[in-house]
Write a protein that holds these residues in place. Structure first.
Motif, PDB file in Angstrom:
ATOM      1  N   GLY A  11     -37.554  63.214  30.676  1.00  0.00           N
ATOM      2  CA  GLY A  11     -37.423  64.349  31.573  1.00  0.00           C
ATOM      3  C   GLY A  11     -35.974  64.687  31.839  1.00  0.00           C
ATOM      4  N   GLU A  12     -35.779  65.782  32.551  1.00  0.00           N
ATOM      5  CA  GLU A  12     -34.434  66.285  32.841  1.00  0.00           C
ATOM      6  C   GLU A  12     -33.788  65.577  34.028  1.00  0.00           C
ATOM      7  OE1 GLU A  12     -32.636  68.453  31.009  1.00  0.00           O
ATOM      8  OE2 GLU A  12     -34.301  68.400  29.597  1.00  0.00           O
ATOM      9  N   GLY A  13     -34.580  64.923  34.843  1.00  0.00           N
ATOM     10  CA  GLY A  13     -34.028  64.246  36.013  1.00  0.00           C
ATOM     11  C   GLY A  13     -33.285  62.976  35.641  1.00  0.00           C
ATOM     12  N   SER A  14     -32.538  62.448  36.595  1.00  0.00           N
ATOM     13  CA  SER A  14     -31.821  61.198  36.367  1.00  0.00           C
ATOM     14  C   SER A  14     -32.685  60.026  36.820  1.00  0.00           C
ATOM     15  CB  SER A  14     -30.484  61.208  37.108  1.00  0.00           C
ATOM     16  OG  SER A  14     -30.705  61.350  38.485  1.00  0.00           O
ATOM     17  N   GLY A  15     -32.332  58.840  36.347  1.00  0.00           N
ATOM     18  CA  GLY A  15     -33.051  57.630  36.727  1.00  0.00           C
ATOM     19  C   GLY A  15     -33.875  57.017  35.617  1.00  0.00           C
ATOM     20  N   LEU A 138     -39.163  53.775  25.511  1.00  0.00           N
ATOM     21  CA  LEU A 138     -38.286  54.819  24.994  1.00  0.00           C
ATOM     22  C   LEU A 138     -37.865  55.710  26.153  1.00  0.00           C
ATOM     23  CD1 LEU A 138     -40.632  56.080  22.111  1.00  0.00           C
ATOM     24  CD2 LEU A 138     -38.998  54.210  21.988  1.00  0.00           C
ATOM     25  N   THR A 139     -36.603  56.146  26.167  1.00  0.00           N
ATOM     26  CA  THR A 139     -36.183  57.119  27.164  1.00  0.00           C
ATOM     27  C   THR A 139     -35.502  58.302  26.484  1.00  0.00           C
ATOM     28  OG1 THR A 139     -33.936  56.321  27.631  1.00  0.00           O
ATOM     29  CG2 THR A 139     -35.744  55.251  28.823  1.00  0.00           C
ATOM     30  N   GLY A 140     -35.440  59.413  27.199  1.00  0.00           N
ATOM     31  CA  GLY A 140     -34.771  60.614  26.708  1.00  0.00           C
ATOM     32  C   GLY A 140     -35.224  61.823  27.499  1.00  0.00           C
ATOM     33  N   ARG A 141     -34.669  62.953  27.181  1.00  0.00           N
ATOM     34  CA  ARG A 141     -34.969  64.173  27.932  1.00  0.00           C
ATOM     35  C   ARG A 141     -36.222  64.886  27.441  1.00  0.00           C
ATOM     36  NH1 ARG A 141     -31.193  65.363  31.531  1.00  0.00           N
ATOM     37  NH2 ARG A 141     -29.141  64.507  31.258  1.00  0.00           N
ATOM     38  N   ILE A 142     -36.413  64.951  26.125  1.00  0.00           N
ATOM     39  CA  ILE A 142     -37.511  65.725  25.551  1.00  0.00           C
ATOM     40  C   ILE A 142     -38.464  64.791  24.819  1.00  0.00           C
ATOM     41  CG2 ILE A 142     -38.093  67.550  23.906  1.00  0.00           C
ATOM     42  CD1 ILE A 142     -35.284  68.729  24.522  1.00  0.00           C
ATOM     43  N   ILE A 157     -39.750  62.248  34.506  1.00  0.00           N
ATOM     44  CA  ILE A 157     -38.813  62.306  35.617  1.00  0.00           C
ATOM     45  C   ILE A 157     -38.351  63.756  35.763  1.00  0.00           C
ATOM     46  CG2 ILE A 157     -36.622  61.431  36.531  1.00  0.00           C
ATOM     47  CD1 ILE A 157     -38.747  59.232  36.052  1.00  0.00           C
ATOM     48  N   THR A 158     -38.503  64.309  36.945  1.00  0.00           N
ATOM     49  CA  THR A 158     -38.071  65.690  37.171  1.00  0.00           C
ATOM     50  C   THR A 158     -37.069  65.743  38.315  1.00  0.00           C
ATOM     51  OG1 THR A 158     -39.902  66.112  38.682  1.00  0.00           O
ATOM     52  CG2 THR A 158     -40.251  66.678  36.384  1.00  0.00           C
ATOM     53  N   ARG A 159     -36.212  66.738  38.261  1.00  0.00           N
ATOM     54  CA  ARG A 159     -35.243  66.968  39.325  1.00  0.00           C
ATOM     55  C   ARG A 159     -35.825  68.036  40.231  1.00  0.00           C
ATOM     56  NH1 ARG A 159     -29.245  67.773  37.656  1.00  0.00           N
ATOM     57  NH2 ARG A 159     -29.901  65.814  36.795  1.00  0.00           N
TER      58      ARG A 159
END
Length: 167
Positions: A11-15, A138-142, A157-159
């Protein structure tokens, strides 16, 4: 033999990194061996990883990149050079899973390698298929659709807001 689980935090959020490393700490509580490989973060901020290094040899965190800044901040020539280091990290991830070196492998920002076209989605899928009994995060934005179909658990994870809200 049981097959390890795949968890995706995106997701785009942090963490995302903190959440993945937190899962690693939970695994340590069950006497599991944890390896984390971080991608696209450069070699910077190694000082922040000092606390994790105290957990060695039960938990190891690796960064194969040599540049001191994030991948996005590099020139095109520097990106080409850094790709070789990143490929070393990908190959190490493959080796760790094939040899059963750990119980949990965290591939932090590996989904970003797909966005940057450093590796193909099929290559990542092949690596995951060779996981044996190890769990993988796995982590990442998309999140690509085919990878989501392989996952046992997905956290997005969203902001909600950034900074202080105006009155």
């Amino acid at each position: 033999m049981k097959t390890g689980k795949i968890e995706i935090i995106y997701g785009e959020g942090s963490g995302k990194t903190a959440m993945a490393l937190g899962r690693g700490l939970q695994a340590l509580a069950y006497h599991k061996k944890v390896i984390a490989i971080q991608f696209l973060k450069g070699s910077q901020n190694q000082d922040k990883m000092e606390i994790i290094r105290r957990l060695e040899p039960e938990m190891n965190v690796f960064r194969f990149e040599k540049a001191e800044c994030n991948f996005d901040e590099l020139s095109e020539l520097a990106k080409q050079e850094e790709c070789a280091n990143i490929r070393n990290g990908v190959n190490y991830a493959r080796k760790v899973l094939v040899t059963g070196e750990c119980d949990l492998l965290i591939l932090d920002e590996v989904l970003g390698l797909l966005d940057q076209e450093i590796i193909l989605e099929q290559e990542l899928e092949q690596i995951l298929e060779g996981r044996g009994g190890a769990d993988v995060i796995l982590t990442g934005r998309i999140l690509p659709e085919n990878l989501s179909a392989m996952a046992d658990r997905i956290d997005r994870i969203t902001r909600i807001a950034s900074g202080k809200e105006q009155d």
